[in-house]
Motif scaffolding. Sequence first.
Motif, PDB file in Angstrom:
ATOM      1  N   ARG A   2     -14.792   9.434   3.837  1.00 40.24           N
ATOM      2  CA  ARG A   2     -13.888   8.723   4.739  1.00 40.24           C
ATOM      3  C   ARG A   2     -13.360   7.398   4.175  1.00 40.24           C
ATOM      4  N   PRO A   3     -12.644   7.453   3.052  1.00 42.92           N
ATOM      5  CA  PRO A   3     -12.099   6.212   2.500  1.00 42.92           C
ATOM      6  C   PRO A   3     -10.968   5.660   3.379  1.00 42.92           C
ATOM      7  N   ALA A   4     -10.636   4.404   3.143  1.00 42.92           N
ATOM      8  CA  ALA A   4      -9.546   3.744   3.865  1.00 42.92           C
ATOM      9  C   ALA A   4      -8.238   4.488   3.616  1.00 42.92           C
ATOM     10  N   PHE A   5      -7.332   4.412   4.601  1.00 41.14           N
ATOM     11  CA  PHE A   5      -6.019   5.037   4.446  1.00 41.14           C
ATOM     12  C   PHE A   5      -4.990   4.230   5.225  1.00 41.14           C
ATOM     13  N   SER A   6      -3.730   4.441   4.886  1.00 38.89           N
ATOM     14  CA  SER A   6      -2.634   3.811   5.622  1.00 38.89           C
ATOM     15  C   SER A   6      -1.563   4.854   5.885  1.00 38.89           C
ATOM     16  N   VAL A   7      -0.714   4.574   6.869  1.00 35.04           N
ATOM     17  CA  VAL A   7       0.377   5.474   7.243  1.00 35.04           C
ATOM     18  C   VAL A   7       1.649   4.645   7.340  1.00 35.04           C
ATOM     19  N   THR A   8       2.705   5.104   6.693  1.00 32.00           N
ATOM     20  CA  THR A   8       4.006   4.446   6.780  1.00 32.00           C
ATOM     21  C   THR A   8       5.085   5.522   6.903  1.00 32.00           C
ATOM     22  N   THR A   9       6.256   5.102   7.341  1.00 33.43           N
ATOM     23  CA  THR A   9       7.408   5.991   7.338  1.00 33.43           C
ATOM     24  C   THR A   9       8.441   5.441   6.381  1.00 33.43           C
ATOM     25  N   MET A  10       9.275   6.340   5.902  1.00 32.92           N
ATOM     26  CA  MET A  10      10.380   5.956   5.026  1.00 32.92           C
ATOM     27  C   MET A  10      11.613   6.720   5.495  1.00 32.92           C
TER      28      MET A  10
END
Length: 193
Positions: free
Chosen positions: A172-180
């Motif tokens: 369960r490593p860190a993650f991020s979510v973005t949109t483009m």
Amino acid sequence: MRNRMVPTVVLAMALIAGCDNAETGSATTPPPPTTTTGSLLEAPTQVPGDAEPKRGTPSSGAGLTVTDLRIGHHPGFDRVVYDLGGTGTPGWIVQYTDRAIQDGSGNEIDVAGQSVLEVQITGSAYPFDSGVTPYSGPDPATDPSAPTVAGVYRTTVFEGTTQSFIGVNADRPAFSVTTMSNPTRLVIDIASS
């Protein structure tokens, strides 16, 4: 001349008003989702900081279908990109889960890796509604250059949500979510060691 000046003044006032009170958010309010226009090379490249669930809201009337899926490696993280066709901007719910359970059928999906990251893309549409050709690549999608990502499984739509699972070769490593945008994409960055 006066007619051209009015829209310029209105735009300047709107920009100034948008800058006012920029520091009024509380420490418990999450920052708004990042939206970036451009190519993957211009995408945010900051290493993700936490493994908490992430949520975003789709635009009103969004009707998007996954058209492609890409995996890549960057210093400090691996990236999964869902290319989207149709109208609007996506929402999302991205979080770790103990088991990969398919919406609709309730069937468990066997996902490789040590952890399972569930990706729900809200504001989705069936291909016959969005008018775009859906993703038809491998299932699971893999890329040996991105060792943290064991595979990306399924991109099925059920009741306005596309569900996918990312097998992660870490606990369960860190993650991020973005949109483009241009084209519309949902980007998941997963910290690597």
